[in-house]
Write a protein that holds these residues in place. Structure first.
Motif, short mmCIF file in Angstrom:
data_model
loop_
_atom_site.label_atom_id
_atom_site.label_comp_id
_atom_site.label_asym_id
_atom_site.label_seq_id
_atom_site.Cartn_x
_atom_site.Cartn_y
_atom_site.Cartn_z
N LYS A 1 2.02 -5.01 4.06
CA LYS A 1 3.38 -5.01 4.62
C LYS A 1 4.20 -3.78 4.22
N ARG A 2 3.98 -3.28 3.00
CA ARG A 2 4.78 -2.17 2.48
C ARG A 2 3.86 -1.22 1.72
N ASP A 3 4.40 -0.09 1.25
CA ASP A 3 3.59 0.81 0.43
C ASP A 3 3.34 0.19 -0.95
N ILE A 4 2.59 0.90 -1.78
CA ILE A 4 2.12 0.32 -3.05
C ILE A 4 2.95 0.77 -4.26
N LEU A 5 4.08 1.45 -4.02
CA LEU A 5 4.80 2.07 -5.13
C LEU A 5 5.46 1.08 -6.08
N LEU B 1 -3.35 9.86 2.78
CA LEU B 1 -3.09 9.05 3.98
C LEU B 1 -1.84 9.63 4.65
N ASP B 2 -1.87 9.76 5.98
CA ASP B 2 -0.76 10.46 6.64
C ASP B 2 -0.22 9.73 7.87
N ALA C 1 -1.26 -2.60 10.75
CA ALA C 1 -0.54 -1.76 9.79
C ALA C 1 -0.83 -0.29 10.06
N THR C 2 0.15 0.58 9.76
CA THR C 2 -0.05 2.02 9.83
C THR C 2 -0.32 2.51 8.42
N TYR C 3 -1.43 3.25 8.26
CA TYR C 3 -1.85 3.67 6.92
C TYR C 3 -1.20 5.01 6.57
N SER C 4 0.06 4.91 6.17
CA SER C 4 0.83 6.10 5.81
C SER C 4 0.61 6.42 4.33
N LYS C 5 1.18 7.53 3.89
CA LYS C 5 1.00 8.01 2.52
C LYS C 5 1.33 6.90 1.52
N ARG C 6 0.43 6.72 0.56
CA ARG C 6 0.60 5.76 -0.54
C ARG C 6 0.72 4.31 -0.06
N PHE C 7 -0.03 4.00 0.99
CA PHE C 7 -0.04 2.63 1.51
C PHE C 7 -1.14 1.80 0.84
#
Length: 353
Positions: free
Chosen positions: A191-195, A298-299, A307-313
């Motif tokens: 659902k969200r990034d992993i930060l 990931l970009d 889900a869209t696999y964006s940076k730090r997902f």
């Protein structure tokens, strides 16, 4: 509920061979899907604090998406996980050249590593577990590596919501081996990034790297640096401290941590907690190191499972020997000889609080 394993067709490879998908389900309803193409974990569900099971690994629903190319989502990696500097090494006085597929370096086994092999698969059913035995023969000089390597990887889904991976390999000539699994985890349920994930690593030092991500040959203490995860710390808290040379070199975290260990027993070295869902992942291994990678490359150009696999997902905890070990004699050895058997074990255990 009984543990089950179900095989379904997953699609065709370019050479006409058919890949299969195996769905393993334990008595709690946790499911893991694995394809014999690349030994890839395509789906893995884990419970949140309300006991809702959601998928927590990056990947795709179709074989076609994997065949288009991807950054090793869920794959078995070999013969050599991680980088070998200048794509070459010397063993017993003989030099070997490998495929350079990461700038001047060799990465994750070369251009056609184990992640692109069609493995032989055998279903395993026991009283309280289900599993999948994958076998593959890598011929002598495959991607430049010497020796015919016979590899066996067993995935076992257990009723305590753990997935265990046991690796075994034998060779007919001296060679090097460093196997791992390259799953990208996201305990939010994608659902969200992993930060915001909180990570604790039982490791007092990392293997620092140069700008090409090749080890300098020394270890660096984590104390007082952005690499100190000896207490639970949000992954994103210090990930952008680019005034630290190693954060700058890795574009975030893309480093091997040297695990604190006394022997080669299965040791819990990592705990990850996602605060909103309450999901917890504990990781155990027999390996001396773990590559902690935070999806810096990931970009957003890839997407799957809604889900869209964006940076730090996603983040990876790739249990392994250190990068470039064949060229760094002071590192734990990755040499395998004909009278030896390579063995390695890793376990991912899921719960919620």
């Amino acid at each position: 509920m009984e543990a089950t394993i179900v095989k379904t067709p997953f699609g065709k490879l370019e050479d006409g061979q058919t890949a299969d998908l195996y769905t393993l389900t334990n008595s709690n309803g946790m499911t893991v899907k694995i394809t014999n193409y690349g030994g890839i974990i395509t789906h893995l569900t884990a419970p949140d604090r309300e006991d809702n099971y959601e998928d927590v690994v990056l990947g795709f629903d179709s074989l076609a998406d994997y065949l288009k190319g991807h950054p090793f989502f869920g794959a078995l990696v070999g013969r050599y996980g991680n980088r070998i500097g200048q794509a070459r090494f010397t063993l017993d006085g003989k030099s070997y050249s490998l495929a350079a597929n990461n700038g001047p370096n060799s990465l994750h086994g070369g251009k056609k590593g184990f992640d692109k092999a069609l493995w032989n698969a055998e279903e395993i059913r026991a009283d309280t577990t289900v599993g999948l035995r994958l076998t593959h023969v890598s011929p002598d000089m495959d991607e430049g590596f010497p020796g015919t390597l016979n590899v066996e990887v067993v995935y076992t889904l257990q009723n305590d919501n753990s997935l265990r991976i046991d690796y075994k390999a034998t060779t007919d000539k001296p060679t090097i081996v460093n196997l791992t699994n390259h799953s990208y985890f996201n305990l939010t349920g994608l659902k969200r990034d992993i930060l915001a994930h909180e990570l604790m690593l039982q490791a007092d030092s990392i293997v620092p790297v140069n700008t090409r991500l090749i080890p300098t040959g020394k270890l660096m203490a984590v104390e007082g640096t952005p690499f100190d995860f000896t207490k639970p710390t949000p992954i994103g808290q210090r990930i952008d401290q680019t005034d630290h040379e190693q954060i700058k070199n890795g574009g975030g975290y893309d480093h091997c941590w040297a695990i604190n260990r006394a022997d080669q027993a299965l040791l819990r070295f990592a705990t990850v907690r996602e605060p909103q869902s309450g999901r917890i992942m504990e990781v155990y291994t027999s390996e001396p190191g773990v590559q902690f990678y935070t999806g810096n490359f990931l970009d957003g150009s890839l997407s799957g499972k809604g889900a869209t696999y964006s940076k730090r997902f996603g983040f990876c905890l790739e249990t392994q020997h250190y990068p470039d070990s064949p060229n760094q004699r002071q590192f734990p050895s990755v040499v395998l000889r004909p009278d030896e058997t390579y063995t390695s074990s890793t376990m991912f255990k899921f719960s919620a609080k």
